[in-house]
Design an enzyme around this catalytic site. Sequence first.
Site, PDB file in Angstrom:
ATOM      1  N   HIS A 146      33.322  48.182  38.975  1.00  0.00           N
ATOM      2  CA  HIS A 146      33.189  49.091  38.706  1.00  0.00           C
ATOM      3  C   HIS A 146      31.454  49.276  39.635  1.00  0.00           C
ATOM      4  O   HIS A 146      31.418  50.321  40.338  1.00  0.00           O
ATOM      5  CB  HIS A 146      32.966  49.783  37.566  1.00  0.00           C
ATOM      6  CG  HIS A 146      34.054  50.152  37.010  1.00  0.00           C
ATOM      7  ND1 HIS A 146      33.872  51.420  36.438  1.00  0.00           N
ATOM      8  CD2 HIS A 146      34.727  49.381  36.614  1.00  0.00           C
ATOM      9  CE1 HIS A 146      35.576  51.261  36.272  1.00  0.00           C
ATOM     10  NE2 HIS A 146      35.824  49.860  35.601  1.00  0.00           N
ATOM     11  N   ARG A 166      33.762  44.080  34.397  1.00  0.00           N
ATOM     12  CA  ARG A 166      34.177  44.933  34.387  1.00  0.00           C
ATOM     13  C   ARG A 166      32.872  45.748  34.775  1.00  0.00           C
ATOM     14  O   ARG A 166      33.229  46.601  36.009  1.00  0.00           O
ATOM     15  CB  ARG A 166      35.171  45.898  33.273  1.00  0.00           C
ATOM     16  CG  ARG A 166      35.775  47.574  34.126  1.00  0.00           C
ATOM     17  CD  ARG A 166      36.139  47.736  32.372  1.00  0.00           C
ATOM     18  NE  ARG A 166      36.827  48.972  33.277  1.00  0.00           N
ATOM     19  CZ  ARG A 166      36.446  50.445  31.613  1.00  0.00           C
ATOM     20  NH1 ARG A 166      35.648  50.014  31.151  1.00  0.00           N
ATOM     21  NH2 ARG A 166      36.593  51.105  32.266  1.00  0.00           N
ATOM     22  N   ASN A 226      33.981  55.557  34.037  1.00  0.00           N
ATOM     23  CA  ASN A 226      33.105  54.994  33.360  1.00  0.00           C
ATOM     24  C   ASN A 226      32.779  55.217  32.181  1.00  0.00           C
ATOM     25  O   ASN A 226      32.045  54.519  30.967  1.00  0.00           O
ATOM     26  CB  ASN A 226      31.782  55.209  34.365  1.00  0.00           C
ATOM     27  CG  ASN A 226      32.206  54.702  35.424  1.00  0.00           C
ATOM     28  OD1 ASN A 226      32.864  53.568  35.751  1.00  0.00           O
ATOM     29  ND2 ASN A 226      31.352  53.948  36.605  1.00  0.00           N
ATOM     30  N   HIS A 251      42.516  41.471  34.285  1.00  0.00           N
ATOM     31  CA  HIS A 251      42.607  42.023  32.649  1.00  0.00           C
ATOM     32  C   HIS A 251      43.185  41.130  31.983  1.00  0.00           C
ATOM     33  O   HIS A 251      43.933  41.452  31.203  1.00  0.00           O
ATOM     34  CB  HIS A 251      44.055  43.061  33.604  1.00  0.00           C
ATOM     35  CG  HIS A 251      43.615  44.301  34.471  1.00  0.00           C
ATOM     36  ND1 HIS A 251      44.633  45.515  34.917  1.00  0.00           N
ATOM     37  CD2 HIS A 251      42.322  45.007  34.783  1.00  0.00           C
ATOM     38  CE1 HIS A 251      43.602  46.103  35.261  1.00  0.00           C
ATOM     39  NE2 HIS A 251      42.219  46.217  35.204  1.00  0.00           N
TER      40      HIS A 251
END
Length: 338
Positions: free
Chosen positions: A74, A70, A102, A200
């Site tokens: 990001h 992740r 975040n 995910h």
Amino acid sequence: MATNKPFAVNKLLPVVALLLLLAACSSPVVVAQLVAGYYSKTCPDVEEIVRDEMEKIISAAPSLAGPLLRLHFHDCFVRGCDASVLLNSTEGNLAERDAKPNKSLRGFGSVERVKARLEAACPGTVSCADVLTLMARDAVVLAKGPFWPVALGRRDGRASSATEAADHLPPAYGDVPLLTRIFSSKGLGVKDLAVLSGAHTLGTAHCPSYADRLYNFSSAYDSDPSLDTAYADRLRSRCKSVHHDDKDKAILSEMDPGSYKTFDTSYYRHVAKRRGLFQSDAALLADATTREYVHRIATGKFDDVFFNDFAESMTKMANVDVLTGAEGEIRKKCYIVN
């Protein structure tokens, strides 16, 4: 501890050449300077060092695979893959890592641990952006996912903005038209959206990130009608209110229940049964292209297809708006500019 076996050239051999080609030309930004073996003379053991540390990290904390993947996502969606997400805020600047989307990011200490090993071996040579890209790949492999070659040569950015993070990150509440626009701005297509949503399969999410689907969803529905009723009841038993106290904020739900530490295709089976945790997961069933992909992978007959697709989409994403050549810098510590 994991062995080197998952890193052997495996079932993905037929796509290795394609992925290396994609690494050179798939992004809308020129990335010709990104090449396999970029550090072959300056830090030849870079991948082995990253792999060795990652094996220790994931062996000690398997649940970190999702957060490290992740972090890379990001990073790449804000200013490109330039490690700007790793920078600390300063007195005059609120950095990306302190933006609301975040706040739940984890794994910063692991990145610093790997970077310190590389600084000891090859001072001032390997960028934090390349470190994070390699760590994300290795996190997937160590979670029993696919291996893919990573072209290197990224440079580190010198700026980081919480406002930009809030504006550019794909939101958990996004529908396919919104998410497609965001992905398109990064040179990624609707198939990449369907494929990268499969990330995910790893990790957990805090109660506030999905509670809006459970309570006061709209004037007509208390909970999101696209959510399986039994699954919604189960989530409500954990996440007690849309008004979150500190206890609620600490509650975690698995994004791929029963398999959140393993990279596999079960995420798509949950989504197909209307048990995706986020609205953005559920939205994949509302678009013909993404729905077809979800149902195809959910059959369990196309795991190899998904693994190959994921490797290809990750390669494309890792090339988004990269800094190369004389741009940016090579940070000595990933949380602060030189």
